[in-house]
Design a protein around this motif. Structure first.
Motif, PDB file in Angstrom:
ATOM      1  N   VAL A  67       3.378  -3.437   1.228  1.00 51.99           N
ATOM      2  CA  VAL A  67       4.213  -2.500   0.471  1.00 51.99           C
ATOM      3  C   VAL A  67       5.688  -2.777   0.766  1.00 51.99           C
ATOM      4  CG1 VAL A  67       4.737  -0.068   0.040  1.00 51.99           C
ATOM      5  CG2 VAL A  67       2.419  -0.747   0.719  1.00 51.99           C
ATOM      6  N   PRO A  68       6.442  -3.214  -0.265  1.00 51.10           N
ATOM      7  CA  PRO A  68       7.861  -3.485  -0.045  1.00 51.10           C
ATOM      8  C   PRO A  68       8.682  -2.193  -0.093  1.00 51.10           C
ATOM      9  CG  PRO A  68       7.284  -4.003  -2.300  1.00 51.10           C
ATOM     10  CD  PRO A  68       6.023  -3.540  -1.632  1.00 51.10           C
ATOM     11  N   LEU A  69       9.890  -2.287   0.403  1.00 51.12           N
ATOM     12  CA  LEU A  69      10.796  -1.131   0.413  1.00 51.12           C
ATOM     13  C   LEU A  69      10.915  -0.521  -0.986  1.00 51.12           C
ATOM     14  CD1 LEU A  69      12.892   0.627   1.924  1.00 51.12           C
ATOM     15  CD2 LEU A  69      14.632  -1.013   1.169  1.00 51.12           C
ATOM     16  N   ALA A  70      11.011  -1.398  -2.023  1.00 52.27           N
ATOM     17  CA  ALA A  70      11.215  -0.897  -3.387  1.00 52.27           C
ATOM     18  C   ALA A  70      10.132   0.103  -3.778  1.00 52.27           C
ATOM     19  CB  ALA A  70      11.247  -2.056  -4.375  1.00 52.27           C
ATOM     20  N   ARG A  71       8.889  -0.165  -3.348  1.00 48.91           N
ATOM     21  CA  ARG A  71       7.809   0.732  -3.760  1.00 48.91           C
ATOM     22  C   ARG A  71       7.890   2.078  -3.044  1.00 48.91           C
ATOM     23  NH1 ARG A  71       2.108  -1.016  -3.382  1.00 48.91           N
ATOM     24  NH2 ARG A  71       2.799  -3.182  -3.311  1.00 48.91           N
ATOM     25  N   ILE A  72       8.411   2.036  -1.825  1.00 43.26           N
ATOM     26  CA  ILE A  72       8.590   3.296  -1.095  1.00 43.26           C
ATOM     27  C   ILE A  72       9.705   4.109  -1.748  1.00 43.26           C
ATOM     28  CG2 ILE A  72       9.429   4.225   1.114  1.00 43.26           C
ATOM     29  CD1 ILE A  72       7.641   2.060   2.408  1.00 43.26           C
ATOM     30  N   ARG A  73      10.765   3.415  -2.139  1.00 40.03           N
ATOM     31  CA  ARG A  73      11.862   4.107  -2.827  1.00 40.03           C
ATOM     32  C   ARG A  73      11.399   4.702  -4.162  1.00 40.03           C
ATOM     33  NH1 ARG A  73      14.417   5.207   1.469  1.00 40.03           N
ATOM     34  NH2 ARG A  73      15.852   3.658   2.314  1.00 40.03           N
ATOM     35  N   GLU A  74      10.528   3.937  -4.869  1.00 41.95           N
ATOM     36  CA  GLU A  74       9.956   4.445  -6.127  1.00 41.95           C
ATOM     37  C   GLU A  74       9.192   5.737  -5.888  1.00 41.95           C
ATOM     38  OE1 GLU A  74       7.184   1.712  -8.086  1.00 41.95           O
ATOM     39  OE2 GLU A  74       8.865   0.285  -8.187  1.00 41.95           O
ATOM     40  N   ALA A  75       8.367   5.711  -4.858  1.00 42.58           N
ATOM     41  CA  ALA A  75       7.571   6.907  -4.537  1.00 42.58           C
ATOM     42  C   ALA A  75       8.496   8.087  -4.268  1.00 42.58           C
ATOM     43  CB  ALA A  75       6.670   6.642  -3.337  1.00 42.58           C
TER      44      ALA A  75
END
Ligand SMILES: Cc1cc2nc3c(=O)[nH]c(=O)nc-3n(C[C@H](O)[C@H](O)[C@H](O)COP(=O)(O)OP(=O)(O)OC[C@H]3O[C@@H](n4cnc5c(N)ncnc54)[C@H](O)[C@@H]3O)c2cc1C
Ligand code: FES
Lengths: 494, 83
Positions: A385-393
């Motif tokens: 899981v990249p940072l971008a996906r955490i930010r999306e969440a």
């Protein structure tokens, strides 16, 4: 067979606790996932090296093997409460079978593991945790690489760097993200550990290893393995001020430790946040958790080094013995209860605890590391899981680590969030919460479906006098560094 | 316990072992530091935590289900396969 005490973990805390109880005549079983007793600090190969305290530890381990059931290579995955109140400790045995050990009391001494921080390229082979590099060296006699960079925060970087350098690696630098003090004013000095700090300083100087504070590895580069790193100069908050590239083949990085408390949380033991924010098991002066019949010692109650771990183990062992006596002989037990926490031991423990707290305060993790990440930096290695996906969440409304996990899946893979849990909590802007893992260790479905009971032939014995364990001597933590044989035949004596 | 060095095979290749070493340590010492690729990004992985916590180092030993190379002590004749 029901043991008086079952101990999970065979490091300094577990072995001291188990031996204290066994010497008092209690029937004790100890389970550890490793092949040999020792835990993370007293890790040793067939040929022991020169680790302070190792000989004494080996005497304890030997004495324990004579008096208790020691089950090595047994991974404990859960503990359940029987209707009668006994505890059933479920483990996987070396041959993959399920084993259950029943005890009236439980001591949790499961230690801790490295707390890594993510950075671009941290999943490239050749990037290891600091403890991982240390474990390779101490346990396997393998030097992690040829040209090594050590990075992170905390005094643990020092033995790692000096150990690697002494074993022949070219250590290109120790990059300590914290403190603007040079080694000459290292926090260890302020804590009265001049000899230890001086020893590391000397060793680093001898091997020409630069020690730079407010510096850290903020990226690793390479195709299949690490070939170079970006080292940054940092401000107080760990924001990057300037960078340079250093060619190397190995990185050893560590930002402190995460106490391993799954078994206690499963049983409902109360937790608290330690000085560094880590969730740890709550324990009273006698190392009792909030759940009756369950004690905790060593790093599950807070990280503070192997000497503190051993002291807590001994105190827990005495408290267990007092509890066992009380349950067999009513009134006589009251007297034992009063002397349950021997003054000298608890004073020493309190001093080492204060030392641990001071270290936590001297080496805080600062928030600027979050700026080292790029959109494509993996935060969770298992589920990628990249940072971008955490930010999306987070943009979708996930405000805490738990909802980030449900939406973006960090912490859902093999390691169950052990590696990324701290980082995800920081990204969510909250302290790390106690783990919620119904199963402490992954096991096969086959093992899970079996309900093995221990054979009745697992017997232990050999009564001894618990009072033999009382140690004397001044309660100065520094005295513990020098081993003093109060009584040559007492394996627990310093 | 065996006291003499021995070998194991890793994907058909012989890797020397000092008795007591884990499979992960033997691989790392032999210069094999990337022995697995991830499911999604096919990223190379080897040892990371070294103590059984991260599961980066998975290998299959003698055809069994994957286990952590950093915990599995190497035994003479072990046949290790990686993915
Ligand atoms: C990788 C690593 C390397 C370290 N190296 C050093 C060092 O070189 N020098 C130093 O001063 N400090 C070192 N430390 C810090 C060190 O952990 C402590 O100071 C000390 O070992 C704590 O003792 P303990 O008894 O609390 O736990 P540990 O020594 O960690 O012992 C815990 C034991 O519990 C076992 N265990 C955990 N969970 C389970 C389970 N579910 N089932 C069965 N068994 C289990 C583990 O295998 C381990 O043997 C290291 C820490 C880590 C994580
Ligand atoms: S290296 Fe982390 S589990 Fe083996």
């Amino acid at each position: 067979m029901t043991y008086d005490l079952v101990v999970v973990g065979g490091g300094p805390a577990g072995v001291a606790g188990a031996l204290t109880a066994a010497l008092a005549g209690l029937r004790v079983a100890l389970l550890d996932s490793s092949a040999r007793l020792g835990g993370q600090y007293f890790r040793h190969t067939a040929v022991p090296g020169r680790t302070p305290g190792l000989e004494r530890f080996l005497r304890q381990a030997h004495a324990l093997s004579d008096r208790a059931e020691v089950l090595s290579r047994h991974q404990v995955w859960s503990v359940s409460r029987e209707p009668g109140g006994d505890l059933l400790v479920h483990a996987g045995s070396p041959d993959g079978q399920a084993v259950a050990v029943r005890g009236r009391r439980l001591l949790i001494a499961t230690g801790a593991y490295d707390r890594p921080l993510p950075f671009p390229g941290w999943d490239l082979p050749g990037v290891l945790t600091a403890g991982g590099a240390q474990a390779l060296l101490k346990g396997d006699g393998v030097v992690a690489g040829r040209r090594i960079v050590v990075s992170g925060t905390g005094p643990f970087l020092l033995p790692v760097a000096t150990g690697l350098a002494a074993a022949g690696a070219k250590v290109l630098g120790v990059f300590e993200a914290g403190g603007a003090l040079g080694l000459a004013r290292h926090p260890l000095l302020a804590l009265g550990k001049a000899a230890e700090a001086g020893g590391y300083a000397l060793s680093l100087a001898r091997h020409r290893v630069p020690y730079l504070t407010r510096h850290a590895v903020v990226a690793a580069h390479g195709e299949r393995e690490v070939e170079a790193v970006t080292v940054a100069r940092l401000d107080k908050q760990w924001n990057v001020l300037a960078t340079r590239v250093v060619e190397c083949d190995t990185v050893a990085a560590g930002y402190g430790f995460v106490p391993q408390i799954d078994v206690g949380v499963q049983l409902g033991c109360g937790t608290r946040h330690d000085v560094d924010g880590s969730p740890v098991l709550e324990a009273d002066a006698a190392q009792r958790t909030t759940v009756p019949g369950v004690w905790a010692a060593g790093e599950p109650t807070g990280v503070g080094g192997w000497r503190l771990a051993e002291l807590e183990g001994r105190i827990a062992g005495r408290s267990v013995v007092a509890d066992a006596r009380r349950s067999t002989s009513g009134a006589a037990g009251v007297e034992v209860a009063a002397g349950e926490v021997a003054g000298v031991l608890s004073r020493r423990r309190d001093r080492w605890r204060a030392f641990g707290a001071a270290l936590h305060r001297a080496y805080p993790v600062q928030p600027g590391w979050q700026g080292w990440l790029r959109d494509d930096t993996l935060v969770c290695r298992c589920e990628e899981v990249p940072l971008a996906r955490i930010r999306e969440a987070q943009e979708l409304g996930a405000t805490d680590a738990r909802s980030i996990k449900l939406l973006a899946r960090p912490g859902m893979g093999w390691c169950q969030g052990r590696i990324c849990g701290y980082a995800v909590a920081c990204l969510a802007g909250e302290p790390q919460q106690p783990p919620r893992r119904p199963i402490a260790q992954p096991i096969t479905l086959g093992a899970l479906s079996e309900a093995a009971e221990p054979g009745d032939d697992l017997t232990t014995s050999g009564p001894g006098n618990p009072d033999d364990l009382a140690t004397s001597g001044p309660g100065n933590p520094d005295d513990l560094a020098t081993s003093r044989a109060d009584k040559p035949d007492d394996p627990l004596a310093h | 316990m065996t006291v003499r060095p021995f070998s194991i095979t890793v994907d058909g290749r012989s890797v020397p072992v000092v008795p007591g070493q884990t499979i992960g340590a033997a691989l790392h010492a032999a210069g094999i530091r990337a022995w697995r690729t991830t499911r999604f990004g096919a990223r190379p992985r080897g040892l990371f935590c070294g103590i059984g916590v991260c599961f980066d180092c998975l290998v299959s030993v003698n055809g069994q289900a994957p286990e952590r190379a950093c915990l599995a002590e190497a035994a003479p004749g072990d046949e290790v396969t990686t993915s």
